[in-house]
Write an enzyme that holds these catalytic residues in place. Structure first.
Site, mmCIF file in Angstrom:
data_model
loop_
_atom_site.group_PDB
_atom_site.id
_atom_site.type_symbol
_atom_site.label_atom_id
_atom_site.label_comp_id
_atom_site.label_asym_id
_atom_site.label_seq_id
_atom_site.Cartn_x
_atom_site.Cartn_y
_atom_site.Cartn_z
ATOM 1 N N LYS A 114 0.424 -1.023 -0.057
ATOM 2 C CA LYS A 114 0.758 -0.289 -0.338
ATOM 3 C C LYS A 114 0.920 1.489 -0.348
ATOM 4 O O LYS A 114 0.319 2.054 -0.287
ATOM 5 C CB LYS A 114 -1.179 0.465 1.066
ATOM 6 C CG LYS A 114 -2.195 -1.014 1.118
ATOM 7 C CD LYS A 114 -3.431 -0.853 2.565
ATOM 8 C CE LYS A 114 -4.122 -1.744 1.814
ATOM 9 N NZ LYS A 114 -5.035 -1.468 3.338
ATOM 10 N N LYS A 197 -6.161 -11.752 -6.064
ATOM 11 C CA LYS A 197 -6.524 -11.715 -5.133
ATOM 12 C C LYS A 197 -8.218 -10.571 -5.432
ATOM 13 O O LYS A 197 -7.544 -9.835 -6.329
ATOM 14 C CB LYS A 197 -6.862 -11.710 -4.010
ATOM 15 C CG LYS A 197 -6.079 -10.237 -3.775
ATOM 16 C CD LYS A 197 -5.935 -10.454 -1.948
ATOM 17 C CE LYS A 197 -6.028 -8.778 -1.047
ATOM 18 N NZ LYS A 197 -5.505 -8.581 0.023
ATOM 19 N N LYS A 200 -10.627 -4.337 -4.106
ATOM 20 C CA LYS A 200 -11.181 -3.233 -4.333
ATOM 21 C C LYS A 200 -9.895 -2.163 -4.099
ATOM 22 O O LYS A 200 -10.770 -1.538 -5.912
ATOM 23 C CB LYS A 200 -12.124 -2.854 -3.065
ATOM 24 C CG LYS A 200 -11.108 -2.144 -1.896
ATOM 25 C CD LYS A 200 -12.707 -2.164 -0.998
ATOM 26 C CE LYS A 200 -11.518 -2.294 0.439
ATOM 27 N NZ LYS A 200 -12.647 -3.535 1.794
HETATM 28 P P1 AMP Z 1 -10.874 -5.801 3.650
HETATM 29 O O1 AMP Z 1 -11.958 -5.228 2.571
HETATM 30 O O2 AMP Z 1 -9.727 -5.617 3.291
HETATM 31 O O3 AMP Z 1 -11.866 -5.128 5.569
HETATM 32 O O4 AMP Z 1 -11.191 -7.163 3.694
HETATM 33 C C1 AMP Z 1 -12.367 -8.186 4.365
HETATM 34 C C2 AMP Z 1 -12.198 -9.467 4.996
HETATM 35 O O5 AMP Z 1 -12.307 -9.478 3.522
HETATM 36 C C3 AMP Z 1 -10.444 -10.079 5.733
HETATM 37 O O6 AMP Z 1 -10.903 -11.136 6.247
HETATM 38 C C4 AMP Z 1 -9.627 -10.065 4.303
HETATM 39 O O7 AMP Z 1 -8.787 -11.419 4.344
HETATM 40 C C5 AMP Z 1 -10.874 -11.128 3.099
HETATM 41 N N1 AMP Z 1 -11.248 -10.654 2.517
HETATM 42 C C6 AMP Z 1 -10.593 -9.528 1.473
HETATM 43 N N2 AMP Z 1 -10.610 -10.184 -0.448
HETATM 44 C C7 AMP Z 1 -10.285 -11.387 -0.150
HETATM 45 C C8 AMP Z 1 -10.248 -12.467 -1.208
HETATM 46 N N3 AMP Z 1 -9.876 -11.890 -2.534
HETATM 47 N N4 AMP Z 1 -10.549 -13.612 -0.590
HETATM 48 C C9 AMP Z 1 -10.121 -14.063 -0.085
HETATM 49 N N5 AMP Z 1 -10.649 -13.201 1.574
HETATM 50 C C10 AMP Z 1 -10.479 -12.521 0.964
#
Ligand code: AMP
Ligand code: TRP
Length: 334
Positions: A114, A197, A200
C-alpha cells in the site's frame, strides 16, 4: 469450558463488500455466531489510513453494518459494533506500538504494497501503524480465533507475537489468538486476472463481483470471466487458475465439493458451467442485497443496533484495558 470467542473486522472503504470478502470472511462470521461468542467490528479507524472523505466514510460505515445484517448476522447472537465507538482500541494500540519494533512493522507486506502505491514519502504513519491497531482490536476482546482471508495471516502472526511479548514482560494478560482461515475460500481471485486476489484496490471493475451489484451485471461478469486453455472443467491451480477459482466459488455457494462439480460438468463446455454459476451467485446475493436495503431504510434502528453493540464491546474492552493499565504501571486515576 466457556464459549470460545471470535472477533473480526472489515473496513468501510467501499460502497459494497465483494464476493471475496463475503466468501473469505463474512460467511464464516455468520456460521460462527452460532457456536462462538462473536464480536464483529466495522473498522473505521483503519479506513482513514489511506485518506478519506468524511461524508463518504459515514455512509460506508452504515452500509458496511447493514451488509453484515443483510448477510445474516443477528445482533441477538453476536455483537456488531463500530471501532471508533470503543476508544479502548486507540488506547491499547498506543501501548502495543511501544512494544513493536520499527523493523518488525516495516516487514508487513500489506504496508509495503500500500505504501508503494501511495508513494513512500506520502504514505501516512497511520498506514504503517495499521497492523498494530488490528492487534489491539483482537487482543482487547481476549479473542481465541480470528476468521479472515489469507491476506491477513501475517497481521495475525504479529498479533500473536505482540500478545506473547506483552505477557512475557508484564505478566499473563492476553489470550493468544489463532487464525480461522478456510482454505478453499481464503483467496478468491480476480475474475479477469486469476493471478491476483479479488480486491477493491487492485481489481478492475470487470474482475470484481460486488455483494450489492445488480443481477444483470453479475451475470455479465461471470460470463466474461477469464477461463483457461482447453475446455475441460477441472481444478488445476497451475494450468487452469481461472476455472479453478470459478469452481471454488461454485463449491462454496452450493455446499458441494470441487470433485463433485468436476464429475457433474465432465464433458460439458464452459458455457453451461458459467450460466449455472451465474444463477447460483445471483440467487445467493439477492437476499443479502434485499436485507441490506431494508436495514439501510431504517437508519435509526441501525444506529440503535450499533449503539447496543458498542455498549457490549466497551464492557469487554474496558475490562481488558483496566488490566493493561495496571500491568504496564500507569497510576490509577482517582
Ligand atoms: P477488507 O475489505 O480488506 O477489510 O477485508 C475484509 C475481509 O475479507 C478480510 O478478512 C480479508 O482477508 C477478506 N478478503 C478480502 N479479499 C479477499 C479475497 N479476494 N478472498 C478471500 N478473502 C478476502
Ligand atoms: N485488516 C483487516 C482487513 O483488511 C481488517 C481488520 C481490522 C481486522 N481489524 C481486524 C480483521 C481485526 C480481523 C481482526 O481485512
Amino acid at each position: 469450558m466457556p464459549t470460545p470467542r471470535v472477533l473480526s473486522g472489515i473496513q468501510p472503504t467501499a460502497d459494497s463488500f465483494h464476493l471475496g470478502n463475503y466468501l473469505g470472511a463474512v460467511r464464516q462470521w455468520v456460521a460462527l455466531q452460532e457456536t462462538h461468542d462473536a464480536f464483529y467490528c466495522v473498522v473505521d479507524l483503519h479506513a482513514i489510513t489511506m485518506g478519506h472523505d468524511p461524508a463518504v466514510l459515514r455512509r460506508r460505515s452504515r452500509v458496511a453494518a447493514a451488509q453484515l445484517l443483510g448477510a445474516g448476522l443477528d445482533p441477538k447472537r453476536c455483537t456488531i459494533f463500530v471501532q471508533s465507538h470503543v476508544p479502548e482500541h486507540a488506547e491499547l494500540f498506543w501501548v502495543l506500538s511501544c512494544l513493536t519494533g520499527f523493523g518488525e512493522a516495516s516487514r508487513m507486506t500489506q504496508f509495503k504494497d500500500k505504501s508503494a502505491k501511495a508513494g513512500a514519502e506520502t504514505a501516512s504513519v497511520g498506514l504503517f501503524n495499521y497492523p498494530i491497531l488490528q492487534a489491539a482490536d483482537i487482543l482487547l476482546y481476549q479473542t481465541d480465533q480470528v476468521p479472515v482471508g489469507e491476506d491477513q495471516r501475517q497481521h495475525l502472526e504479529l498479533t500473536r507475537d505482540l500478545a506473547q511479548r506483552f505477557n512475557h514482560r508484564f505478566g499473563e494478560t492476553f489470550v493468544i489468538p489463532g487464525p480461522y482461515i478456510v482454505k478453499d475460500v481464503a483467496k478468491i481471485a480476480d475474475l479477469q486476472d486469476p493471478a491476483i486476489k479479488m480486491s477493491k484496490s487492485a481489481s478492475s471493475p470487470q474482475g470484481i463481483v460486488d455483494v450489492l451489484e445488480d443481477p444483470a451485471s453479475i451475470r455479465r461478469k461471470i460470463t466474461r470471466a477469464v477461463t483457461d486453455m482447453g475446455t475441460e472443467i477441472r481444478a488445476d491451480e497451475e494450468a487452469k487458475p481461472g476455472v479453478t477459482n470459478l469452481l471454488r466459488i461454485y463449491a462454496a455457494l452450493a455446499g458441494v465439493s470441487v470433485a463433485d462439480l468436476e464429475r457433474r460438468y465432465a464433458g460439458t463446455g464452459y458455457g453451461a458451467f458459467k450460466k449455472d454459476l451465474a444463477d447460483l451467485v445471483v440467487d445467493a446475493l439477492a437476499p443479502i442485497r434485499e436485507r441490506t436495503e431494508e436495514a439501510l431504510a431504517d437508519e435509526a434502528e441501525l444506529d440503535r443496533v450499533l449503539a447496543e453493540g458498542a455498549a457490549r464491546a466497551r464492557d469487554v474492552a474496558g475490562r481488558t484495558m483496566r488490566l493493561v493499565r495496571e500491568r504496564v504501571g500507569f497510576l490509577p486515576a482517582r
